[in-house]
Design a protein around this motif. Structure first.
Motif, PDB file in Angstrom:
ATOM      1  N   SER A  97       0.712  -1.283  -0.078  1.00 58.57           N
ATOM      2  CA  SER A  97       0.168   0.013  -0.008  1.00 58.57           C
ATOM      3  C   SER A  97       0.858   1.331   0.085  1.00 58.57           C
ATOM      4  CB  SER A  97      -0.849   0.059   1.172  1.00 58.57           C
ATOM      5  OG  SER A  97      -1.905  -0.931   1.025  1.00 58.57           O
ATOM      6  N   GLN A  98       1.942   1.315   1.059  1.00 58.02           N
ATOM      7  CA  GLN A  98       2.869   2.477   0.840  1.00 58.02           C
ATOM      8  C   GLN A  98       3.525   2.436  -0.320  1.00 58.02           C
ATOM      9  OE1 GLN A  98       2.532   4.696   3.540  1.00 58.02           O
ATOM     10  NE2 GLN A  98       0.697   2.928   3.870  1.00 58.02           N
ATOM     11  N   ALA A  99       3.777   1.360  -1.137  1.00 59.29           N
ATOM     12  CA  ALA A  99       4.552   1.648  -2.282  1.00 59.29           C
ATOM     13  C   ALA A  99       3.559   2.004  -3.530  1.00 59.29           C
ATOM     14  CB  ALA A  99       4.894   0.174  -2.952  1.00 59.29           C
ATOM     15  N   ILE A 103       4.403   5.377  -5.886  1.00 55.96           N
ATOM     16  CA  ILE A 103       4.265   5.382  -7.190  1.00 55.96           C
ATOM     17  C   ILE A 103       3.421   6.315  -7.741  1.00 55.96           C
ATOM     18  CG2 ILE A 103       3.548   3.932  -9.237  1.00 55.96           C
ATOM     19  CD1 ILE A 103       4.131   1.432  -7.639  1.00 55.96           C
ATOM     20  N   ALA A 104       2.040   6.640  -7.220  1.00 51.64           N
ATOM     21  CA  ALA A 104       1.322   7.555  -7.709  1.00 51.64           C
ATOM     22  C   ALA A 104       1.993   8.621  -7.541  1.00 51.64           C
ATOM     23  CB  ALA A 104       0.058   7.542  -6.705  1.00 51.64           C
ATOM     24  N   THR A 105       2.578   9.172  -6.554  1.00 51.05           N
ATOM     25  CA  THR A 105       3.108  10.453  -6.274  1.00 51.05           C
ATOM     26  C   THR A 105       4.823  10.419  -6.710  1.00 51.05           C
ATOM     27  OG1 THR A 105       3.899   9.827  -4.084  1.00 51.05           O
ATOM     28  CG2 THR A 105       1.782  10.957  -4.362  1.00 51.05           C
ATOM     29  N   TYR A 106       5.071   9.544  -7.502  1.00 46.85           N
ATOM     30  CA  TYR A 106       6.683   9.667  -7.935  1.00 46.85           C
ATOM     31  C   TYR A 106       7.658   9.775  -6.959  1.00 46.85           C
ATOM     32  CZ  TYR A 106       3.812  10.267 -12.421  1.00 46.85           C
ATOM     33  OH  TYR A 106       3.010   9.809 -13.287  1.00 46.85           O
ATOM     34  N   ASN A 107       7.372   9.264  -5.690  1.00 46.54           N
ATOM     35  CA  ASN A 107       8.462   9.633  -4.573  1.00 46.54           C
ATOM     36  C   ASN A 107       9.471   8.323  -4.838  1.00 46.54           C
ATOM     37  OD1 ASN A 107       9.787   9.656  -2.104  1.00 46.54           O
ATOM     38  ND2 ASN A 107       7.783  10.485  -1.317  1.00 46.54           N
ATOM     39  N   GLU A 108      10.841   8.678  -5.447  1.00 53.14           N
ATOM     40  CA  GLU A 108      11.615   7.523  -5.519  1.00 53.14           C
ATOM     41  C   GLU A 108      12.434   7.048  -4.261  1.00 53.14           C
ATOM     42  OE1 GLU A 108      15.364   6.549  -8.449  1.00 53.14           O
ATOM     43  OE2 GLU A 108      14.434   8.650  -8.740  1.00 53.14           O
ATOM     44  N   LYS A 109      12.485   8.138  -3.330  1.00 53.25           N
ATOM     45  CA  LYS A 109      13.175   7.942  -2.202  1.00 53.25           C
ATOM     46  C   LYS A 109      12.424   7.011  -1.201  1.00 53.25           C
ATOM     47  CE  LYS A 109      14.827  10.086   2.260  1.00 53.25           C
ATOM     48  NZ  LYS A 109      14.725  11.501   2.977  1.00 53.25           N
ATOM     49  N   VAL A 110      10.979   7.068  -1.215  1.00 54.50           N
ATOM     50  CA  VAL A 110      10.171   6.051  -0.390  1.00 54.50           C
ATOM     51  C   VAL A 110      10.095   4.692  -0.892  1.00 54.50           C
ATOM     52  CG1 VAL A 110       7.562   5.689   0.172  1.00 54.50           C
ATOM     53  CG2 VAL A 110       8.690   8.052   0.577  1.00 54.50           C
ATOM     54  N   ILE A 111       9.959   4.549  -2.168  1.00 54.74           N
ATOM     55  CA  ILE A 111       9.875   3.404  -2.736  1.00 54.74           C
ATOM     56  C   ILE A 111      11.145   2.694  -2.874  1.00 54.74           C
ATOM     57  CG2 ILE A 111      10.158   3.870  -5.212  1.00 54.74           C
ATOM     58  CD1 ILE A 111       7.763   1.765  -5.836  1.00 54.74           C
TER      59      ILE A 111
END
Length: 297
Positions: A97-99, A103-111
């Motif tokens: 779910s967090q991934a 992905i939806a917000t293009y947050n490369e650091k988080v993924i």
């Protein structure tokens, strides 16, 4: 910021649209925006909240309680769910779910952090099976929206490809491999993540793998096969195509390289029973590949 219809939220969250509307009315869970023609639409913040709610529901919380939690309390509960999920034998639903949100917000650091943390806990093989594969399945539904296809698909695919190549590069080159595999996608195929994971598993099991990647011209295969003398040839059929096209492709492989064990995964409906008698093995699950890697021929 991306926009979503209630049907998009339904597909991504596995909740019925009717349930989402009831929660909006009863608990004020989401407050959708509206177009000039009064049609509901949702943004990334709505998607994030709904996916987080799904995680907490899986943990046994009631929606009436979740709706009263502050954003900080929800974050704390999600972090606990992520840490506990690494000791669970099921898919990593909180991490997935967090991934999806990343992905939806293009947050490369988080993924990147989520994938790396999962690899540290579970290793590359289980990370693929319990996180990456189900994440690809879920996002595959999201990519039914045309405006998401070229951006979020490439964003996720390239991150996963980098992780797999990095894991492969850390494996030793086998000295005396019992098997040699040639891995390729046909010249009209682009999606190589499944093939890359097979490459990783082959190398991890101590075998040699000649990885050709995507869009390999068919006429180039003969030169590779003659030079490498493989024990196995592996390909994935990902693109939707007429069955007769798949049948023709498989028949060409049998005619040209039938002396080698042929392994095919993906959309395999075009493989006939007669093909299976000509050394064609259908890889429907990772265990099918492992069985081959643990045999002597």
């Amino acid at each position: 910021m991306s926009t979503y219809s209630i049907r998009d939220l339904e597909r991504l969250s596995n909740l019925k649209a009717h349930t989402i509307r009831i929660w909006e009315q009863r608990y004020g869970l989401l407050q959708p925006e509206r177009t000039e023609s009064n049609i509901r639409f949702y943004n990334d913040d709505h998607l994030k909240k709904l996916l987080n709610v799904c995680v907490l529901l899986d943990r046994g919380m009631k929606i009436s309680h979740i709706s009263r939690l502050s954003n900080e309390e929800i974050r704390n509960e999600i972090e606990k769910a992520i840490q506990e999920s690494y000791t669970d034998d099921r898919y990593l639903n909180p991490v997935i779910s967090q991934a999806l949100i990343a992905i939806a917000t293009y947050n490369e650091k988080v993924i990147n952090g989520l994938i790396d943390q999962t690899i540290r806990h579970l290793g590359m093989r289980d990370t693929y099976m319990k996180l990456i594969y189900p994440m690809l399945v879920r996002t595959g539904l999201m990519w039914t929206k045309d405006d998401l296809l070229p951006s979020q698909e490439h964003f996720l695919s390239n991150i996963v490809r980098r992780k797999l190549f990095s894991a492969i590069d850390q494996l030793p080159i086998p000295e005396n491999p019992a098997q040699t595999w040639v891995l390729f996608l046909n010249e009209d195929e682009d999606h190589e993540i499944g093939l890359l994971f097979a490459y990783y598993m082959i190398r991890q099991q101590g075998h040699r793998a000649v990885y050709l990647g995507a869009r390999v011209p068919y006429h180039d295969l003969s030169n590779v096969i003659n030079n490498c003398l493989p024990t196995h040839i592996c390909t994935f059929i990902v693109r939707q195509r007429p069955q007769e096209e798949t049948e023709r492709f498989i028949q060409n492989l049998i005619n040209d390289f039938g002396q080698v064990r042929l392994c095919v995964s993906g959309k395999t409906d075009g493989i006939q029973e007669t093909d299976l008698q000509h050394k064609v093995t259908v890889l429907r699950h990772i265990d099918n590949l492992l069985d081959l890697l643990n045999t002597s021929n």
